[in-house]
Scaffold this active site. Structure first.
Site, PDB file in Angstrom:
ATOM      1  N   GLU A 165      -1.561  -1.372  -5.864  1.00  0.00           N
ATOM      2  CA  GLU A 165      -2.787  -0.801  -6.387  1.00  0.00           C
ATOM      3  C   GLU A 165      -2.466   0.002  -7.640  1.00  0.00           C
ATOM      4  OE1 GLU A 165      -6.406   0.781  -3.613  1.00  0.00           O
ATOM      5  OE2 GLU A 165      -4.362   1.161  -3.014  1.00  0.00           O
ATOM      6  N   ASP A 181       0.860  -1.172   0.000  1.00  0.00           N
ATOM      7  CA  ASP A 181       0.000   0.000   0.000  1.00  0.00           C
ATOM      8  C   ASP A 181       0.901   1.227   0.000  1.00  0.00           C
ATOM      9  OD1 ASP A 181      -2.571   1.346   0.227  1.00  0.00           O
ATOM     10  OD2 ASP A 181      -1.935   1.885   2.244  1.00  0.00           O
ATOM     11  N   ASP A 232      -3.334   0.741   7.319  1.00  0.00           N
ATOM     12  CA  ASP A 232      -2.526   0.588   6.114  1.00  0.00           C
ATOM     13  C   ASP A 232      -2.128  -0.868   5.869  1.00  0.00           C
ATOM     14  OD1 ASP A 232      -2.619   3.355   5.718  1.00  0.00           O
ATOM     15  OD2 ASP A 232      -0.911   3.655   7.057  1.00  0.00           O
TER      16      ASP A 232
END
Ligand code: ZN
Length: 397
Positions: free
Chosen positions: A275, A191, A356
């Site tokens: 991502e 992340d 997170d």
């Protein structure tokens, strides 16, 4: 796969003058060709082909106004034309919607005031590396190089660059063979964020290293000093050079950090998921967005090519699942959470999550699900490596 290897160059004052001349000639050839195309377009004439532009360059060298183009390697001039052609190709592809990414502007004229000057030598320009380790460039000379790491094989081209801080670099293109790492058992989700540069699904949090933060602080101070200087003063010029140097140092430090982190992640993990940044919505200012997005995309691009180079899987996931809202243990969607909520307890299963880390775990899981969709793998887990992989590896790029 083609990779770039960059090294610092230390040209002598004479070589610097020869390079300045070559930068200038390449610029003139580029601009002449661009002007010829624009004029043909405005006059309603057919599009000038690459061959036509090349013929015009040869003709121009025979005229007194452009005879000085003969002072530099003709391969450098041909490469300036090739640059223009590449710029046009990208522009047309972008018009046709064939090219991913932002819309490209049509090519523009180059200026001697551009922050970055460059020329390129291809194989047929007969550049070489001397037995003494200097870079031999036709009509420039044997330029000293700082070999910060060794070139893995013969380069196919070299671009010589002068940056805004007045430093010289050689950027070699080499064809790198893929060399799979020894199989690793882990899958990692990453992340990327503002609070930490990266949070990993195994719970590790990676902050920007101190050498990068120090360089950024120096740059901020230099920028503040510049803004206080009188316009047009000699002090302002000095301050501007200081800002350019500080900027270059931040760029270098950031790249070093990205290399270190991506190399260790690729070495330790068999599959990596991040991502897709295009769908990563974060509350942040326009300024912060441009800075961070540039850093993140440079970093994910490194992960992607190193994954290919070393036989790892790389997944980019779209945000089809709200990674920060979903419990990574039981899959319950717990609703949106304001950014200040760093830790939360799942109402479904009672698990307590770091915001997170939970997102990073969901990213890894989403990559596994994406693989399922193709029918390859049920859930993220150890993945067999692609090839026989006995050997060890040199330090990654
Ligand atoms: Zn739960």
């Amino acid at each position: 796969m083609q990779l770039r290897y960059n090294y610092r160059l230390y040209p002598t004052p004479g070589q610097q003058r020869a390079l300045a001349r070559a930068f200038g000639c390449a610029r003139v050839v580029f601009n002449d060709a661009l002007r010829a195309r624009q004029e043909a377009f405005e006059a309603g004439l057919p599009y000038l082909t690459d061959a036509e532009l090349s013929a015009r360059l040869t003709a121009a060298k025979a005229t007194p106004e452009r005879a000085w183009l003969g002072e530099v390697s003709s391969a450098v001039l041909q490469q300036a034309l090739a640059d223009l052609q590449a710029a046009y190709r990208n522009f047309f592809a972008s018009l046709a919607g064939a090219r991913k990414g932002p819309k490209m502007a049509p090519p523009t004229f180059r200026s001697r005031k551009d922050r970055r000057q460059s020329i390129r030598f291809t194989r047929n320009a007969r550049f070489s590396i001397t037995p003494g380790g200097k870079l031999r460039l036709p009509k420039i000379g044997d330029v000293p190089v700082r070999w910060s790491r060794s070139l893995p094989c013969q380069p196919s081209s070299v671009t010589v660059i002068m940056d805004a801080a007045g430093r010289y670099f050689a950027s070699f293109v080499v064809q790198a063979a893929t060399e799979p790492h020894v199989a690793a058992a882990t899958v990692v989700g990453i992340d990327l964020g503002l609070r930490h540069f990266a949070v990993l699904s195994d719970g590790r949090k990676v902050a920007s290293p101190r050498f990068l933060r120090r360089a950024e602080n120096k740059l901020r101070r230099a920028q503040r000093a510049l803004s206080r200087k009188q316009k047009g003063s000699a002090n302002r010029d000095k301050a501007r050079i200081k800002v350019a140097r500080a900027h270059a140092r931040v760029t270098d430090a950031r790249r070093d950090f990205h290399h270190q982190l991506s190399t260790s992640l690729i070495r330790d993990s068999q599959a990596i998921a991040v991502e897709d940044l295009a769908v990563k919505g974060l509350a942040r200012t326009k300024m912060a967005r441009s800075v961070h997005d540039a850093g993140w995309s440079a970093f994910t691009a490194m992960l992607e090519y190193k994954a290919r180079l070393y036989g790892r899987q790389f997944h980019k996931i779209g945000r089809f699942e709200p990674t920060s809202q979903m419990c990574s243990a039981c899959g319950v969607k717990d609703g949106p959470k304001p950014l200040h909520v760093r830790e939360w307890t799942c109402a479904g299963c009672g698990a307590t999550h770091d915001r997170d880390v939970n997102a990073a775990v969901n990213i890894a899981k989403a990559a596994g699900l994406a693989v399922t969709a193709c029918g390859a793998q049920v859930r993220p887990g150890p993945v067999p490596a692609q090839r026989g992989e006995a050997g060890t590896l040199p330090g990654a790029a």
